[in-house]
Design an enzyme around this catalytic site. Structure first.
Site, mmCIF file in Angstrom:
data_model
loop_
_atom_site.group_PDB
_atom_site.id
_atom_site.type_symbol
_atom_site.label_atom_id
_atom_site.label_comp_id
_atom_site.label_asym_id
_atom_site.label_seq_id
_atom_site.Cartn_x
_atom_site.Cartn_y
_atom_site.Cartn_z
ATOM 1 N N ARG A 81 71.200 -79.818 -4.580
ATOM 2 C CA ARG A 81 72.443 -80.178 -3.887
ATOM 3 C C ARG A 81 72.990 -78.977 -3.133
ATOM 4 O O ARG A 81 72.764 -77.834 -3.540
ATOM 5 C CB ARG A 81 73.506 -80.625 -4.889
ATOM 6 C CG ARG A 81 73.168 -81.926 -5.535
ATOM 7 C CD ARG A 81 74.269 -82.419 -6.435
ATOM 8 N NE ARG A 81 73.768 -83.582 -7.152
ATOM 9 C CZ ARG A 81 73.764 -84.815 -6.669
ATOM 10 N NH1 ARG A 81 74.271 -85.060 -5.476
ATOM 11 N NH2 ARG A 81 73.258 -85.811 -7.373
ATOM 12 N N ASN A 97 69.955 -68.473 -4.755
ATOM 13 C CA ASN A 97 69.019 -69.603 -4.713
ATOM 14 C C ASN A 97 67.604 -69.088 -4.478
ATOM 15 O O ASN A 97 67.414 -68.027 -3.876
ATOM 16 C CB ASN A 97 69.409 -70.548 -3.570
ATOM 17 C CG ASN A 97 68.532 -71.787 -3.505
ATOM 18 O OD1 ASN A 97 68.174 -72.376 -4.529
ATOM 19 N ND2 ASN A 97 68.158 -72.188 -2.298
ATOM 20 N N HIS A 99 63.956 -70.399 -2.727
ATOM 21 C CA HIS A 99 63.424 -71.436 -1.841
ATOM 22 C C HIS A 99 61.946 -71.134 -1.567
ATOM 23 O O HIS A 99 61.593 -69.991 -1.260
ATOM 24 C CB HIS A 99 64.219 -71.462 -0.532
ATOM 25 C CG HIS A 99 63.780 -72.568 0.369
ATOM 26 N ND1 HIS A 99 64.145 -73.888 0.168
ATOM 27 C CD2 HIS A 99 62.957 -72.570 1.446
ATOM 28 C CE1 HIS A 99 63.586 -74.635 1.097
ATOM 29 N NE2 HIS A 99 62.851 -73.863 1.880
HETATM 30 C C1 GRF Z 1 60.982 -74.384 -6.811
HETATM 31 O O1 GRF Z 1 59.840 -74.434 -6.003
HETATM 32 C C2 GRF Z 1 62.142 -73.806 -6.050
HETATM 33 O O2 GRF Z 1 61.785 -72.852 -5.114
HETATM 34 C C3 GRF Z 1 62.712 -75.007 -5.346
HETATM 35 O O3 GRF Z 1 62.569 -76.059 -6.271
HETATM 36 C C4 GRF Z 1 61.479 -75.789 -7.149
HETATM 37 C C5 GRF Z 1 62.011 -75.889 -8.542
HETATM 38 O O4 GRF Z 1 60.994 -75.901 -9.511
HETATM 39 N N1 GRF Z 1 64.059 -74.754 -4.921
HETATM 40 P P1 GRF Z 1 61.367 -75.791 -11.053
HETATM 41 O O5 GRF Z 1 62.371 -76.905 -11.375
HETATM 42 O O6 GRF Z 1 61.939 -74.435 -11.311
HETATM 43 O O7 GRF Z 1 60.077 -76.017 -11.785
#
Ligand code: GRF
Length: 178
Positions: A81, A97, A99
């Site tokens: 979100r 965050n 990404h």
């Molecule tokens: C990761 O690839 C992160 O970069 C992205 O969502 C995924 C989350 O994976 N924002 P997890 O829930 O930590 O296994």
């Protein structure tokens, strides 16, 4: 510093973070998220925007939650979100965050698939401070990952960088701020 991790899904980054750093709170906007079941000894909370009359009220509840747990820093780890103003104002410059691309390339959902389908020579992982945009905000760290033969191999390569880099960067931020 007291760290909260927000996760909507699997929580593999949460696991990697918790292996290195004390986590004081896990929050998920999805009651079924595996992330909520990983750390038995850490308090966890779940609620979602639909539980409130407005998105603003949901964000206010999040701001109250981080205050209740005296949280200093929030790590978003697969939290699906956009973060709203009440929470951003509760922890200015203290929400981070991860990404799975080299931002500003491939923001938004399915960033690994986007990069794979675009056949770029390399993609990677970005850790950044959160602002009101989608995967915008000042970049803290990036690491490149070379293109792989299959999407599954690319996902694995990216996740293994994430699981090393995120705890490292959070540890550094927490050390610098204590
Ligand atoms: C990761 O690839 C992160 O970069 C992205 O969502 C995924 C989350 O994976 N924002 P997890 O829930 O930590 O296994």
């Amino acid at each position: 510093m007291r760290l909260a991790v927000f996760a909507s899904g699997q929580g593999t980054n949460l696991e990697a973070i918790a292996a290195r750093l004390p986590v004081s709170l896990v929050f998920s906007d999805r009651a079924q998220a595996r992330a909520l079941t990983i750390l038995e000894s850490v308090p966890s909370r779940t609620f979602k925007p639909m539980d409130f009359t407005s998105r603003e009220d949901y964000e206010e509840a999040l701001a109250a939650l981080v205050e209740e747990f005296a949280i200093d820093i929030v790590a978003l780890a697969g939290y699906m979100r956009v973060v709203g103003r009440p929470l951003l104002q509760a922890l200015p410059g203290r929400i981070v965050n991860i990404h799975p691309s080299l931002l500003p390339a491939f923001p938004g959902r399915d960033a690994i698939t986007q990069a794979f389908e675009a056949k770029v020579a390399e993609t990677g992982v970005t850790i950044h401070y959160v602002d009101e945009g989608i995967d915008t905000g000042p970049i803290i760290a990036q690491e490149k990952v070379p293109m792989q033969d299959s999407l599954a191999a690319l996902e694995n390569a990216i996740h293994s960088v994430e699981h090393r880099l995120y705890p490292e960067v959070l540890a550094q931020i927490m050390e610098e701020n204590t």
